[in-house]
Design a protein around this motif. Structure first.
Motif, mmCIF file in Angstrom:
data_model
loop_
_atom_site.group_PDB
_atom_site.id
_atom_site.type_symbol
_atom_site.label_atom_id
_atom_site.label_comp_id
_atom_site.label_asym_id
_atom_site.label_seq_id
_atom_site.Cartn_x
_atom_site.Cartn_y
_atom_site.Cartn_z
ATOM 1 N N GLN A 192 11.915 119.640 5.532
ATOM 2 C CA GLN A 192 11.429 118.403 4.908
ATOM 3 C C GLN A 192 10.372 118.679 3.836
ATOM 4 O O GLN A 192 10.011 117.783 3.071
ATOM 5 N N PHE A 193 9.883 119.915 3.785
ATOM 6 C CA PHE A 193 8.777 120.258 2.895
ATOM 7 C C PHE A 193 9.134 121.463 2.026
ATOM 8 O O PHE A 193 10.026 122.240 2.370
ATOM 9 N N PRO A 194 8.427 121.638 0.889
ATOM 10 C CA PRO A 194 7.345 120.802 0.369
ATOM 11 C C PRO A 194 7.860 119.500 -0.224
ATOM 12 O O PRO A 194 9.023 119.406 -0.629
ATOM 13 N N ILE A 195 6.983 118.508 -0.292
ATOM 14 C CA ILE A 195 7.316 117.238 -0.921
ATOM 15 C C ILE A 195 7.337 117.449 -2.435
ATOM 16 O O ILE A 195 6.360 117.926 -3.012
ATOM 17 N N GLU A 196 8.438 117.097 -3.063
ATOM 18 C CA GLU A 196 8.594 117.369 -4.493
ATOM 19 C C GLU A 196 8.537 116.115 -5.354
ATOM 20 O O GLU A 196 8.438 116.212 -6.578
ATOM 21 N N ASN A 241 8.259 109.485 -5.085
ATOM 22 C CA ASN A 241 9.042 108.253 -5.061
ATOM 23 C C ASN A 241 9.966 108.135 -3.860
ATOM 24 O O ASN A 241 10.577 107.087 -3.650
ATOM 25 N N GLU A 242 10.119 109.206 -3.093
ATOM 26 C CA GLU A 242 11.008 109.182 -1.937
ATOM 27 C C GLU A 242 10.214 109.533 -0.679
ATOM 28 O O GLU A 242 9.791 110.671 -0.515
ATOM 29 N N PRO A 243 9.989 108.571 0.198
ATOM 30 C CA PRO A 243 9.190 108.843 1.402
ATOM 31 C C PRO A 243 9.884 109.825 2.339
ATOM 32 O O PRO A 243 11.110 109.967 2.320
ATOM 33 N N LEU A 244 9.103 110.490 3.136
ATOM 34 C CA LEU A 244 9.597 111.461 4.106
ATOM 35 C C LEU A 244 10.679 110.828 4.973
ATOM 36 O O LEU A 244 10.489 109.761 5.544
ATOM 37 N N ALA A 245 11.817 111.505 5.088
ATOM 38 C CA ALA A 245 12.964 110.923 5.793
ATOM 39 C C ALA A 245 12.796 110.955 7.306
ATOM 40 O O ALA A 245 13.162 110.010 8.001
ATOM 41 N N LEU A 246 12.243 112.054 7.837
ATOM 42 C CA LEU A 246 12.108 112.220 9.283
ATOM 43 C C LEU A 246 10.630 112.256 9.646
ATOM 44 O O LEU A 246 9.906 113.131 9.190
ATOM 45 N N LYS A 247 10.194 111.316 10.484
ATOM 46 C CA LYS A 247 8.760 111.206 10.774
ATOM 47 C C LYS A 247 8.439 111.228 12.261
ATOM 48 O O LYS A 247 7.306 111.484 12.635
ATOM 49 N N THR A 248 9.407 110.933 13.103
ATOM 50 C CA THR A 248 9.144 110.816 14.540
ATOM 51 C C THR A 248 10.079 111.726 15.337
ATOM 52 O O THR A 248 11.120 112.159 14.820
ATOM 53 N N PRO A 249 9.738 112.018 16.602
ATOM 54 C CA PRO A 249 10.658 112.783 17.451
ATOM 55 C C PRO A 249 12.037 112.120 17.541
ATOM 56 O O PRO A 249 13.058 112.810 17.593
ATOM 57 N N GLN A 250 12.061 110.788 17.539
ATOM 58 C CA GLN A 250 13.341 110.082 17.597
ATOM 59 C C GLN A 250 14.188 110.384 16.367
ATOM 60 O O GLN A 250 15.414 110.544 16.474
ATOM 61 N N ASP A 251 13.545 110.449 15.194
ATOM 62 C CA ASP A 251 14.269 110.772 13.962
ATOM 63 C C ASP A 251 14.905 112.152 14.052
ATOM 64 O O ASP A 251 16.071 112.349 13.685
ATOM 65 N N TYR A 252 14.140 113.120 14.526
ATOM 66 C CA TYR A 252 14.645 114.491 14.626
ATOM 67 C C TYR A 252 15.724 114.602 15.696
ATOM 68 O O TYR A 252 16.722 115.317 15.512
ATOM 69 N N ILE A 297 2.677 117.444 8.703
ATOM 70 C CA ILE A 297 2.376 116.359 7.767
ATOM 71 C C ILE A 297 0.950 116.501 7.228
ATOM 72 O O ILE A 297 0.699 116.338 6.023
ATOM 73 N N ILE A 298 0.002 116.813 8.096
ATOM 74 C CA ILE A 298 -1.388 116.969 7.671
ATOM 75 C C ILE A 298 -1.524 118.149 6.712
ATOM 76 O O ILE A 298 -2.229 118.065 5.690
ATOM 77 N N ASN A 299 -0.870 119.267 7.010
ATOM 78 C CA ASN A 299 -0.922 120.426 6.111
ATOM 79 C C ASN A 299 -0.353 120.091 4.741
ATOM 80 O O ASN A 299 -0.894 120.499 3.704
ATOM 81 N N GLU A 300 0.728 119.322 4.729
ATOM 82 C CA GLU A 300 1.321 118.934 3.450
ATOM 83 C C GLU A 300 0.410 117.960 2.712
ATOM 84 O O GLU A 300 0.261 118.036 1.484
ATOM 85 N N ALA A 301 -0.225 117.057 3.449
ATOM 86 C CA ALA A 301 -1.154 116.111 2.831
ATOM 87 C C ALA A 301 -2.303 116.853 2.159
ATOM 88 O O ALA A 301 -2.693 116.530 1.025
ATOM 89 N N LYS A 302 -2.850 117.848 2.842
ATOM 90 C CA LYS A 302 -3.948 118.630 2.263
ATOM 91 C C LYS A 302 -3.500 119.354 0.996
ATOM 92 O O LYS A 302 -4.226 119.387 -0.007
ATOM 93 N N ALA A 303 -2.299 119.915 1.021
ATOM 94 C CA ALA A 303 -1.787 120.630 -0.151
ATOM 95 C C ALA A 303 -1.596 119.686 -1.332
ATOM 96 O O ALA A 303 -1.948 120.013 -2.480
ATOM 97 N N LEU A 304 -1.067 118.501 -1.078
ATOM 98 C CA LEU A 304 -0.857 117.522 -2.149
ATOM 99 C C LEU A 304 -2.187 117.009 -2.703
ATOM 100 O O LEU A 304 -2.320 116.783 -3.912
ATOM 101 N N LEU A 305 -3.167 116.819 -1.829
ATOM 102 C CA LEU A 305 -4.474 116.354 -2.275
ATOM 103 C C LEU A 305 -5.176 117.393 -3.142
ATOM 104 O O LEU A 305 -5.881 117.048 -4.109
#
Length: 289
Positions: free
Chosen positions: A193-197, A200-211, A242-250
Protein backbone atom coordinates in the motif's frame (compact mmCIF):
# COMPACT_ATOMS: atom_id res chain seq x y z
CA UNK A 1 24.72 -4.87 -17.49
CA UNK A 2 22.78 -4.22 -14.24
CA UNK A 3 22.50 -0.53 -15.10
CA UNK A 4 21.09 -1.44 -18.51
CA UNK A 5 18.48 -3.73 -16.95
CA UNK A 6 17.52 -1.06 -14.39
CA UNK A 7 17.15 1.50 -17.19
CA UNK A 8 14.96 -0.87 -19.20
CA UNK A 9 12.76 -1.54 -16.17
CA UNK A 10 12.47 2.18 -15.45
CA UNK A 11 11.46 2.89 -19.05
CA UNK A 12 8.96 0.02 -18.94
CA UNK A 13 7.36 1.27 -15.72
CA UNK A 14 7.22 4.89 -16.91
CA UNK A 15 5.60 3.87 -20.19
CA UNK A 16 3.19 1.56 -18.37
CA UNK A 17 2.07 4.31 -15.97
CA UNK A 18 1.63 6.73 -18.87
CA UNK A 19 -0.37 4.45 -21.16
CA UNK A 20 -1.93 2.05 -18.67
CA UNK A 21 -1.10 -0.96 -20.82
CA UNK A 22 1.90 -3.05 -21.89
CA UNK A 23 2.28 -6.33 -23.75
CA UNK A 24 5.49 -8.32 -24.12
CA UNK A 25 6.95 -11.74 -24.89
CA UNK A 26 8.50 -14.03 -22.27
CA UNK A 27 11.49 -16.27 -22.93
CA UNK A 28 14.18 -18.08 -20.96
CA UNK A 29 16.23 -14.94 -20.21
CA UNK A 30 15.21 -13.85 -16.70
CA UNK A 31 17.01 -10.51 -17.00
CA UNK A 32 14.70 -9.46 -19.84
CA UNK A 33 11.46 -9.91 -17.91
CA UNK A 34 10.17 -6.42 -17.02
CA UNK A 35 9.88 -5.50 -13.35
CA UNK A 36 7.05 -3.19 -12.27
CA UNK A 37 4.99 -2.28 -9.23
CA UNK A 38 2.15 -4.80 -8.96
CA UNK A 39 -0.07 -2.76 -6.72
CA UNK A 40 -1.64 -0.77 -9.58
CA UNK A 41 -1.80 -3.34 -12.36
CA UNK A 42 -3.62 -6.46 -13.45
CA UNK A 43 -1.75 -9.14 -15.37
CA UNK A 44 -2.69 -11.84 -17.89
CA UNK A 45 0.05 -14.30 -18.70
CA UNK A 46 0.33 -17.43 -20.84
CA UNK A 47 3.33 -19.50 -19.82
CA UNK A 48 4.79 -22.88 -20.74
CA UNK A 49 7.07 -24.23 -18.02
CA UNK A 50 7.24 -26.25 -14.84
CA UNK A 51 6.56 -23.80 -12.01
CA UNK A 52 5.28 -23.31 -8.48
CA UNK A 53 2.87 -20.41 -8.09
CA UNK A 54 1.99 -19.08 -4.64
CA UNK A 55 -1.37 -17.30 -4.74
CA UNK A 56 -2.82 -15.85 -1.53
CA UNK A 57 -2.72 -18.70 1.00
CA UNK A 58 -2.62 -21.42 -1.65
CA UNK A 59 0.00 -22.87 -3.94
CA UNK A 60 -0.07 -24.80 -7.20
CA UNK A 61 2.51 -26.77 -9.19
CA UNK A 62 2.19 -26.47 -12.95
CA UNK A 63 3.84 -28.46 -15.73
CA UNK A 64 2.82 -27.38 -19.21
CA UNK A 65 0.98 -24.37 -20.57
CA UNK A 66 -1.25 -22.30 -18.30
CA UNK A 67 -3.12 -19.02 -18.47
CA UNK A 68 -2.74 -16.90 -15.33
CA UNK A 69 -4.70 -13.88 -14.12
CA UNK A 70 -2.99 -11.64 -11.55
CA UNK A 71 -4.86 -9.24 -9.29
CA UNK A 72 -2.99 -6.24 -7.77
CA UNK A 73 -4.84 -6.75 -4.49
CA UNK A 74 -3.81 -10.38 -3.97
CA UNK A 75 -0.11 -11.18 -3.35
CA UNK A 76 1.40 -13.90 -5.53
CA UNK A 77 4.83 -15.20 -6.47
CA UNK A 78 6.12 -17.37 -9.30
CA UNK A 79 9.04 -19.78 -9.14
CA UNK A 80 10.13 -21.45 -12.38
CA UNK A 81 11.56 -24.93 -11.81
CA UNK A 82 12.25 -25.98 -15.41
CA UNK A 83 15.29 -24.70 -17.27
CA UNK A 84 13.27 -23.20 -20.10
CA UNK A 85 10.03 -21.26 -20.24
CA UNK A 86 8.19 -19.19 -22.81
CA UNK A 87 5.02 -17.26 -23.30
CA UNK A 88 3.44 -13.81 -23.39
CA UNK A 89 2.05 -11.35 -20.87
CA UNK A 90 0.16 -8.09 -20.70
CA UNK A 91 -0.26 -5.74 -17.74
CA UNK A 92 -2.84 -3.00 -17.50
CA UNK A 93 -4.81 -0.75 -15.18
CA UNK A 94 -8.50 -1.13 -14.51
CA UNK A 95 -8.99 2.38 -15.90
CA UNK A 96 -7.45 1.34 -19.22
CA UNK A 97 -9.65 -1.71 -19.69
CA UNK A 98 -12.82 -0.01 -18.47
CA UNK A 99 -12.27 3.31 -20.30
CA UNK A 100 -15.57 2.99 -22.17
CA UNK A 101 -17.27 0.42 -20.00
CA UNK A 102 -19.02 1.19 -16.71
CA UNK A 103 -19.81 -2.43 -15.85
CA UNK A 104 -18.52 -4.39 -12.83
CA UNK A 105 -14.97 -3.81 -11.67
CA UNK A 106 -12.26 -6.30 -12.54
CA UNK A 107 -11.98 -7.33 -8.89
CA UNK A 108 -15.58 -8.54 -9.07
CA UNK A 109 -15.16 -10.46 -12.34
CA UNK A 110 -14.93 -14.28 -12.14
CA UNK A 111 -11.26 -14.40 -13.19
CA UNK A 112 -9.88 -11.69 -10.91
CA UNK A 113 -12.31 -12.05 -8.02
CA UNK A 114 -10.83 -12.43 -4.53
CA UNK A 115 -11.03 -16.09 -3.55
CA UNK A 116 -11.34 -17.17 -7.17
CA UNK A 117 -9.15 -19.54 -9.17
CA UNK A 118 -6.84 -17.61 -11.51
CA UNK A 119 -5.00 -20.48 -13.26
CA UNK A 120 -6.22 -22.36 -16.33
CA UNK A 121 -4.36 -25.30 -17.95
CA UNK A 122 -4.42 -25.05 -21.75
CA UNK A 123 -4.45 -27.78 -24.36
CA UNK A 124 -2.59 -27.43 -27.67
CA UNK A 125 -5.48 -25.77 -29.53
CA UNK A 126 -6.19 -23.33 -26.70
CA UNK A 127 -2.49 -22.44 -26.47
CA UNK A 128 -2.33 -21.78 -30.21
CA UNK A 129 -5.35 -19.48 -30.10
CA UNK A 130 -4.27 -17.50 -27.01
CA UNK A 131 -0.72 -17.20 -28.41
CA UNK A 132 -2.15 -15.75 -31.62
CA UNK A 133 -4.05 -13.06 -29.68
CA UNK A 134 -0.92 -11.99 -27.81
CA UNK A 135 1.06 -11.95 -31.07
CA UNK A 136 -1.56 -9.69 -32.64
CA UNK A 137 -1.42 -7.38 -29.63
CA UNK A 138 2.38 -7.12 -29.90
CA UNK A 139 2.15 -6.35 -33.63
CA UNK A 140 -0.55 -3.73 -33.21
CA UNK A 141 1.13 -2.15 -30.18
CA UNK A 142 3.98 -0.92 -32.39
CA UNK A 143 1.69 0.73 -34.93
CA UNK A 144 0.32 4.29 -35.09
CA UNK A 145 -3.27 3.16 -35.54
CA UNK A 146 -5.57 5.83 -34.09
CA UNK A 147 -7.85 3.34 -32.31
CA UNK A 148 -5.04 1.11 -31.09
CA UNK A 149 -6.17 1.26 -27.44
CA UNK A 150 -9.68 0.13 -28.38
CA UNK A 151 -8.17 -2.75 -30.31
CA UNK A 152 -6.02 -3.76 -27.33
CA UNK A 153 -9.06 -3.71 -25.07
CA UNK A 154 -10.89 -5.96 -27.52
CA UNK A 155 -8.07 -8.52 -27.53
CA UNK A 156 -7.84 -8.52 -23.73
CA UNK A 157 -11.60 -8.93 -23.37
CA UNK A 158 -11.52 -11.76 -25.90
CA UNK A 159 -8.90 -13.58 -23.80
CA UNK A 160 -11.02 -13.03 -20.69
CA UNK A 161 -14.16 -14.39 -22.34
CA UNK A 162 -12.34 -17.38 -23.79
CA UNK A 163 -11.01 -18.16 -20.32
CA UNK A 164 -14.45 -17.98 -18.76
CA UNK A 165 -15.42 -20.94 -20.96
CA UNK A 166 -12.51 -23.01 -19.63
CA UNK A 167 -12.22 -25.20 -16.53
CA UNK A 168 -9.88 -23.66 -13.92
CA UNK A 169 -7.16 -25.72 -12.29
CA UNK A 170 -8.11 -27.67 -9.17
CA UNK A 171 -4.59 -28.69 -8.16
CA UNK A 172 -4.11 -26.10 -5.44
CA UNK A 173 -2.52 -27.19 -2.18
CA UNK A 174 -2.73 -25.61 1.26
CA UNK A 175 0.45 -24.62 3.05
CA UNK A 176 1.39 -26.71 6.09
CA UNK A 177 2.10 -23.68 8.26
CA UNK A 178 -1.03 -21.70 7.46
CA UNK A 179 -0.44 -19.05 10.15
CA UNK A 180 3.03 -18.20 8.83
CA UNK A 181 1.77 -18.04 5.26
CA UNK A 182 -1.20 -15.80 6.11
CA UNK A 183 1.04 -13.50 8.15
CA UNK A 184 3.56 -13.27 5.34
CA UNK A 185 0.79 -12.40 2.88
CA UNK A 186 -0.63 -9.78 5.23
CA UNK A 187 2.73 -8.08 5.74
CA UNK A 188 3.42 -8.12 2.00
CA UNK A 189 0.00 -6.67 1.23
CA UNK A 190 0.50 -4.03 3.93
CA UNK A 191 3.81 -2.91 2.43
CA UNK A 192 2.27 -2.88 -1.03
CA UNK A 193 0.00 0.00 0.00
CA UNK A 194 3.04 2.26 0.39
CA UNK A 195 4.62 4.64 -0.36
CA UNK A 196 1.69 6.96 -1.00
CA UNK A 197 2.28 8.54 -4.40
CA UNK A 198 -0.81 10.71 -4.85
CA UNK A 199 -2.89 12.81 -2.49
CA UNK A 200 -6.06 12.29 -4.51
CA UNK A 201 -6.61 8.59 -3.82
CA UNK A 202 -7.16 7.58 -0.18
CA UNK A 203 -5.56 4.45 1.22
CA UNK A 204 -7.55 1.44 0.01
CA UNK A 205 -6.95 -0.92 2.95
CA UNK A 206 -7.17 0.54 6.45
CA UNK A 207 -8.58 -2.10 8.81
CA UNK A 208 -7.98 -5.79 9.61
CA UNK A 209 -11.35 -6.47 7.96
CA UNK A 210 -10.12 -4.85 4.73
CA UNK A 211 -7.00 -7.02 4.67
CA UNK A 212 -8.92 -10.18 5.57
CA UNK A 213 -11.33 -9.59 2.71
CA UNK A 214 -8.48 -9.02 0.26
CA UNK A 215 -6.81 -12.25 1.38
CA UNK A 216 -10.10 -14.18 1.31
CA UNK A 217 -9.81 -15.27 4.97
CA UNK A 218 -11.93 -14.59 8.05
CA UNK A 219 -10.72 -11.60 10.06
CA UNK A 220 -10.48 -13.71 13.23
CA UNK A 221 -8.20 -16.17 11.44
CA UNK A 222 -6.02 -13.31 10.21
CA UNK A 223 -5.79 -11.75 13.68
CA UNK A 224 -4.90 -15.06 15.34
CA UNK A 225 -2.25 -15.85 12.74
CA UNK A 226 -0.56 -12.45 12.86
CA UNK A 227 -0.57 -12.43 16.67
CA UNK A 228 0.83 -15.97 16.80
CA UNK A 229 3.69 -15.32 14.39
CA UNK A 230 4.67 -11.71 15.20
CA UNK A 231 3.48 -11.27 18.77
CA UNK A 232 1.61 -8.11 17.78
CA UNK A 233 -2.03 -7.69 16.72
CA UNK A 234 -2.95 -6.90 13.13
CA UNK A 235 -4.11 -3.41 14.09
CA UNK A 236 -0.69 -2.57 15.55
CA UNK A 237 1.08 -3.39 12.28
CA UNK A 238 -1.37 -1.28 10.28
CA UNK A 239 -1.17 1.63 12.70
CA UNK A 240 2.64 1.64 12.79
CA UNK A 241 2.86 1.64 9.01
CA UNK A 242 0.34 4.46 8.62
CA UNK A 243 2.13 6.60 11.22
CA UNK A 244 5.52 5.99 9.58
CA UNK A 245 4.09 7.01 6.22
CA UNK A 246 2.46 10.08 7.76
CA UNK A 247 5.80 11.18 9.21
CA UNK A 248 7.53 10.69 5.85
CA UNK A 249 4.88 12.71 4.01
CA UNK A 250 5.01 15.49 6.60
CA UNK A 251 8.79 15.76 6.40
CA UNK A 252 9.44 15.13 2.71
CA UNK A 253 6.49 16.61 0.79
CA UNK A 254 4.83 20.00 0.54
CA UNK A 255 1.33 18.49 0.74
CA UNK A 256 -1.05 20.16 3.14
CA UNK A 257 -1.82 18.31 6.37
CA UNK A 258 -5.39 17.94 5.15
CA UNK A 259 -4.18 16.28 1.92
CA UNK A 260 -1.86 13.95 3.83
CA UNK A 261 -4.68 12.91 6.13
CA UNK A 262 -7.00 12.28 3.18
CA UNK A 263 -4.38 10.18 1.34
CA UNK A 264 -4.04 8.01 4.46
CA UNK A 265 -7.77 7.39 4.65
CA UNK A 266 -8.95 10.13 7.02
CA UNK A 267 -11.98 11.94 5.66
CA UNK A 268 -11.57 14.98 7.92
CA UNK A 269 -8.36 16.73 9.08
CA UNK A 270 -9.53 16.59 12.70
CA UNK A 271 -9.69 12.78 12.54
CA UNK A 272 -6.09 12.65 11.28
CA UNK A 273 -4.86 15.15 13.89
CA UNK A 274 -6.46 13.23 16.76
CA UNK A 275 -5.20 9.88 15.44
CA UNK A 276 -1.66 11.18 14.99
CA UNK A 277 -1.54 12.88 18.41
CA UNK A 278 -2.93 9.83 20.20
CA UNK A 279 -0.19 7.61 18.77
CA UNK A 280 2.80 9.99 18.70
CA UNK A 281 2.06 12.48 21.47
CA UNK A 282 2.28 15.46 19.10
CA UNK A 283 0.21 16.98 16.31
CA UNK A 284 1.20 16.78 12.62
CA UNK A 285 1.90 20.50 12.39
CA UNK A 286 4.46 20.33 15.22
CA UNK A 287 6.33 17.46 13.57
CA UNK A 288 6.50 19.30 10.26
CA UNK A 289 7.81 22.48 11.91
Amino acid sequence: MNNQVETQNCDFTSDLKLKGFKVYQINGDVSKIPVYSRRDFYKICINTSKSIIQYADRGIETDGTILFFGNPIIPYSWETISEGYEGYACVFTEEFLKAKDRSETLQESPLFKIGGTPIFPLNADQKLFIDSLFQKMIQEYETDYVFKDDLMRSYVNLIIHESMKMQPSDNFFKHKNASARITSLFLELLERQFPIETKNEPLALKTPQDYAQSLAVHVNHLNRSVKEITGKPTTAHITERIINEAKALLQHTDWSISDIGYSLGFEYPSYFNNYFKRLTGTIPKSLRM
